[in-house]
Design a protein around this motif. Structure first.
Motif, PDB file in Angstrom:
ATOM      1  N   HIS A 187       0.816  -1.218   0.000  1.00 43.09           N
ATOM      2  CA  HIS A 187       0.000   0.000   0.000  1.00 43.09           C
ATOM      3  C   HIS A 187       0.849   1.267   0.000  1.00 43.09           C
ATOM      4  N   GLY A 188       2.061   1.162   0.526  1.00 40.47           N
ATOM      5  CA  GLY A 188       2.924   2.331   0.618  1.00 40.47           C
ATOM      6  C   GLY A 188       3.969   2.413  -0.462  1.00 40.47           C
ATOM      7  N   ASP A 189       5.032   1.637  -0.316  1.00 37.64           N
ATOM      8  CA  ASP A 189       6.190   1.771  -1.197  1.00 37.64           C
ATOM      9  C   ASP A 189       5.853   1.575  -2.668  1.00 37.64           C
ATOM     10  N   ASP A 190       5.022   0.581  -2.975  1.00 38.81           N
ATOM     11  CA  ASP A 190       4.701   0.320  -4.382  1.00 38.81           C
ATOM     12  C   ASP A 190       3.898   1.445  -5.016  1.00 38.81           C
ATOM     13  N   ARG A 191       3.218   2.230  -4.204  1.00 41.94           N
ATOM     14  CA  ARG A 191       2.419   3.353  -4.716  1.00 41.94           C
ATOM     15  C   ARG A 191       3.182   4.675  -4.643  1.00 41.94           C
ATOM     16  N   GLY A 192       4.377   4.658  -4.063  1.00 44.44           N
ATOM     17  CA  GLY A 192       5.090   5.910  -3.854  1.00 44.44           C
ATOM     18  C   GLY A 192       4.523   6.728  -2.716  1.00 44.44           C
ATOM     19  N   ILE A 193       3.832   6.068  -1.779  1.00 47.36           N
ATOM     20  CA  ILE A 193       3.257   6.734  -0.609  1.00 47.36           C
ATOM     21  C   ILE A 193       4.174   6.486   0.583  1.00 47.36           C
ATOM     22  N   PRO A 194       4.611   7.520   1.289  1.00 49.05           N
ATOM     23  CA  PRO A 194       5.396   7.298   2.504  1.00 49.05           C
ATOM     24  C   PRO A 194       4.599   6.442   3.489  1.00 49.05           C
ATOM     25  N   ALA A 195       5.191   5.358   3.955  1.00 50.35           N
ATOM     26  CA  ALA A 195       4.478   4.414   4.815  1.00 50.35           C
ATOM     27  C   ALA A 195       5.422   3.866   5.873  1.00 50.35           C
ATOM     28  N   VAL A 196       4.948   3.854   7.111  1.00 52.63           N
ATOM     29  CA  VAL A 196       5.729   3.313   8.223  1.00 52.63           C
ATOM     30  C   VAL A 196       4.834   2.445   9.087  1.00 52.63           C
ATOM     31  N   LEU A 197       5.479   1.600   9.859  1.00 55.38           N
ATOM     32  CA  LEU A 197       4.794   0.748  10.825  1.00 55.38           C
ATOM     33  C   LEU A 197       5.308   1.125  12.206  1.00 55.38           C
ATOM     34  N   VAL A 198       4.400   1.551  13.079  1.00 54.54           N
ATOM     35  CA  VAL A 198       4.763   1.942  14.442  1.00 54.54           C
ATOM     36  C   VAL A 198       4.493   0.777  15.388  1.00 54.54           C
ATOM     37  N   GLU A 199       5.518   0.387  16.125  1.00 53.25           N
ATOM     38  CA  GLU A 199       5.409  -0.678  17.126  1.00 53.25           C
ATOM     39  C   GLU A 199       5.543  -0.058  18.525  1.00 53.25           C
ATOM     40  N   ILE A 200       4.576  -0.337  19.394  1.00 49.59           N
ATOM     41  CA  ILE A 200       4.598   0.145  20.775  1.00 49.59           C
ATOM     42  C   ILE A 200       4.624  -1.069  21.701  1.00 49.59           C
ATOM     43  N   ARG A 201       5.449  -1.025  22.728  1.00 58.23           N
ATOM     44  CA  ARG A 201       5.541  -2.180  23.632  1.00 58.23           C
ATOM     45  C   ARG A 201       4.234  -2.360  24.407  1.00 58.23           C
ATOM     46  N   GLN A 202       3.758  -3.588  24.450  1.00 55.46           N
ATOM     47  CA  GLN A 202       2.419  -3.848  24.951  1.00 55.46           C
ATOM     48  C   GLN A 202       2.195  -3.471  26.409  1.00 55.46           C
ATOM     49  N   ASP A 203       3.201  -3.642  27.246  1.00 55.97           N
ATOM     50  CA  ASP A 203       2.995  -3.317  28.657  1.00 55.97           C
ATOM     51  C   ASP A 203       2.730  -1.837  28.864  1.00 55.97           C
ATOM     52  N   LEU A 204       3.105  -1.003  27.901  1.00 58.66           N
ATOM     53  CA  LEU A 204       2.850   0.434  27.987  1.00 58.66           C
ATOM     54  C   LEU A 204       1.427   0.783  27.578  1.00 58.66           C
ATOM     55  N   LEU A 205       0.697  -0.205  27.048  1.00 56.38           N
ATOM     56  CA  LEU A 205      -0.674   0.003  26.596  1.00 56.38           C
ATOM     57  C   LEU A 205      -1.670  -0.809  27.423  1.00 56.38           C
ATOM     58  N   SER A 206      -1.256  -1.241  28.614  1.00 60.90           N
ATOM     59  CA  SER A 206      -2.086  -2.133  29.423  1.00 60.90           C
ATOM     60  C   SER A 206      -3.195  -1.400  30.172  1.00 60.90           C
ATOM     61  N   THR A 207      -3.128  -0.062  30.217  1.00 61.05           N
ATOM     62  CA  THR A 207      -4.148   0.740  30.887  1.00 61.05           C
ATOM     63  C   THR A 207      -4.668   1.800  29.926  1.00 61.05           C
ATOM     64  N   ARG A 208      -5.831   2.342  30.247  1.00 63.07           N
ATOM     65  CA  ARG A 208      -6.389   3.406  29.420  1.00 63.07           C
ATOM     66  C   ARG A 208      -5.478   4.621  29.405  1.00 63.07           C
ATOM     67  N   SER A 209      -4.869   4.926  30.542  1.00 55.73           N
ATOM     68  CA  SER A 209      -3.983   6.089  30.590  1.00 55.73           C
ATOM     69  C   SER A 209      -2.759   5.872  29.705  1.00 55.73           C
ATOM     70  N   GLY A 210      -2.263   4.628  29.642  1.00 53.39           N
ATOM     71  CA  GLY A 210      -1.131   4.338  28.772  1.00 53.39           C
ATOM     72  C   GLY A 210      -1.492   4.485  27.304  1.00 53.39           C
ATOM     73  N   VAL A 211      -2.674   4.005  26.938  1.00 59.25           N
ATOM     74  CA  VAL A 211      -3.154   4.153  25.561  1.00 59.25           C
ATOM     75  C   VAL A 211      -3.263   5.632  25.199  1.00 59.25           C
ATOM     76  N   GLU A 212      -3.850   6.420  26.090  1.00 55.61           N
ATOM     77  CA  GLU A 212      -4.016   7.849  25.824  1.00 55.61           C
ATOM     78  C   GLU A 212      -2.665   8.548  25.713  1.00 55.61           C
ATOM     79  N   GLU A 213      -1.725   8.158  26.559  1.00 60.68           N
ATOM     80  CA  GLU A 213      -0.398   8.768  26.538  1.00 60.68           C
ATOM     81  C   GLU A 213       0.281   8.536  25.193  1.00 60.68           C
ATOM     82  N   TRP A 214       0.184   7.310  24.675  1.00 60.18           N
ATOM     83  CA  TRP A 214       0.853   7.011  23.409  1.00 60.18           C
ATOM     84  C   TRP A 214       0.105   7.595  22.219  1.00 60.18           C
TER      85      TRP A 214
END
Length: 261
Positions: A217-244
């Motif tokens: 969807h990105g590179d083949d179309r010439g569209i800048p595309a990235v994949l963001v990975e966030i460590r799961q333990d930082l998303l274990s609470t609603r406040s963590g999700v909101e922070e990220w």
């Protein structure tokens, strides 16, 4: 009978749409994807022979990724495309027929219900889950291109703090192939918090053999595309999700879409 026709005869609650689209008419140049948003598995698959607890693990979905995507969609006024099924049935970010497309082993866990499945079942899953998701994304990107709209693709994922006994020190990673400028811009924004350990192409790298959204969807179309990975333990609470979600929202808007050589 095609797989899609068959799906129309199945219980809707058990067989939801393959893609949930949010804010399709959003004004942002960012398009969000979340290919591992759901751990849903229709009852007929009997959890692929796994104990129910396994469906709450990373092997079934990316914990916290859907919640971050939803918040980002709202904060950025950005369209978002979220998966409706577990990655264990068929992985939306793996090329069809690749080893990881329908895994028989995920991390250190055997997936009994995926062992020895025939071509008919592989095609069925692709037609019901994989193709509708990516066809919807592709059609949307086509419309943006025809309208002359700038586009950047950001796919949202999460990763485990420990993989096969090895600790992962990063709080987040930004994976890219062609779109190094977009990746570095996001990393620069995240690094305004000096306490964060973030880097490019960790804990994975983009590979055409093992990834789908960024190269197709990105590179083949010439569209800048990235994949963001966030460590799961930082998303274990609603406040963590909101922070990220807030961190990523702050890192993204000021950047303009780049062209890819």
């Amino acid at each position: 009978m095609t797989a899609q026709t068959e799906k129309g005869l199945l219980p809707q609650k058990d067989w939801p749409e393959a893609v949930e689209v949010l804010n399709e008419h959003g004004h942002s140049d960012i398009v969000l994807l979340c290919e591992h948003a759901s751990n849903h598995m229709p009852a007929e698959y009997r959890q692929l022979g796994l104990d129910a607890s396994h469906l709450q693990r990373h092997i079934a979905w990316d914990i916290g990724a859907a919640e971050v995507t939803r918040l980002l969609s709202s904060k950025l006024d950005a369209p978002a495309f979220l998966s409706g099924y577990s990655r264990l049935l068929i992985d939306l970010n793996r090329p069809l027929r690749s080893q990881g497309s329908i895994p028989v082993l995920s991390e250190d866990t055997d997936i009994p219900g995926n062992v020895g499945i025939d071509a008919t079942e592989r095609t069925r899953r692709a037609e019901i889950i994989f193709s509708p998701f990516h066809d919807r994304v592709a059609a949307y990107l086509d419309r943006r291109a025809q309208a002359g709209r700038q586009t950047r693709i950001v796919t949202i994922h999460s990763f485990t703090p420990v993989f096969l006994g090895v600790s992962r020190p990063w709080h987040a990673g930004v994976l890219h192939d062609h779109a190094s400028g977009l990746a570095e811009a996001i990393l620069s924004g995240l690094r305004t918090d000096a306490a964060l350990n973030v880097a490019a192409n960790v804990p994975y790298v983009i590979s055409r053999d093992a990834d789908y959204a960024v190269p197709i969807h990105g590179d083949d179309r010439g569209i800048p595309a990235v994949l963001v990975e966030i460590r799961q333990d930082l998303l274990s609470t609603r406040s963590g999700v909101e922070e990220w979600a807030n961190r990523l929202a702050a890192a993204l808007p000021a950047q303009q879409a780049e062209s890819i050589p």
